[in-house]
Design an enzyme around this catalytic site. Sequence first.
Site, PDB file in Angstrom:
ATOM      1  CE  LYS A   7      25.491  27.061  12.481  1.00 45.68           C
ATOM      2  NZ  LYS A   7      26.319  27.296  13.733  1.00 45.68           N
ATOM      3  CG  HIS A  49      23.802  24.151   8.974  1.00 42.90           C
ATOM      4  ND1 HIS A  49      23.634  24.023  10.323  1.00 42.90           N
ATOM      5  CD2 HIS A  49      24.856  23.318   8.881  1.00 42.90           C
ATOM      6  CE1 HIS A  49      24.435  23.331  10.988  1.00 42.90           C
ATOM      7  NE2 HIS A  49      25.184  22.850  10.070  1.00 42.90           N
ATOM      8  N   GLY A  89      18.067  22.708  11.044  1.00 42.38           N
ATOM      9  CA  GLY A  89      16.889  22.711  10.075  1.00 42.38           C
ATOM     10  C   GLY A  89      16.954  21.596   8.951  1.00 42.38           C
ATOM     11  CB  SER A 148      21.881  21.104   9.871  1.00 36.19           C
ATOM     12  OG  SER A 148      20.940  22.222   9.527  1.00 36.19           O
TER      13      SER A 148
END
Length: 119
Positions: free
Chosen positions: A20, A47, A90, A88
């Site tokens: 990531k 992340h 989030g 990601s």
Amino acid sequence: MADLLHKVTDVEIDPDGKFKYILVRVKVKNGTDHKDIVRGTKSAEYHNHIFEKVNPAMEALGLECSCLGGGKIEHNSKEKKLRVFGESTGYGKADHAVTVEKLKLVFKDYEITWSDDKK
């Protein structure tokens, strides 16, 4: 104050594997000067784990940062290839084109590609 930004490396990623990454905007507190940096590591399960390490380090330098999004990087050092993709959950998808330009500054002799593929 802008020379504070020069102390921050543009790219810090793992030397190999798939992991990531996040694109982070770092700026001088109460100022307008900023730069975007790339951080990525296999040790991050999510992340936000990367951001949780970057943010305090930048604050210690007198800088503030915000996450512009994330994705994944596949780094093959033997073949000198980097592939940027994904997003990601989030933070949303980083601008992979910006990420690739940052990577090109460091990995000059690499083939670097990006896509909106999820895997």
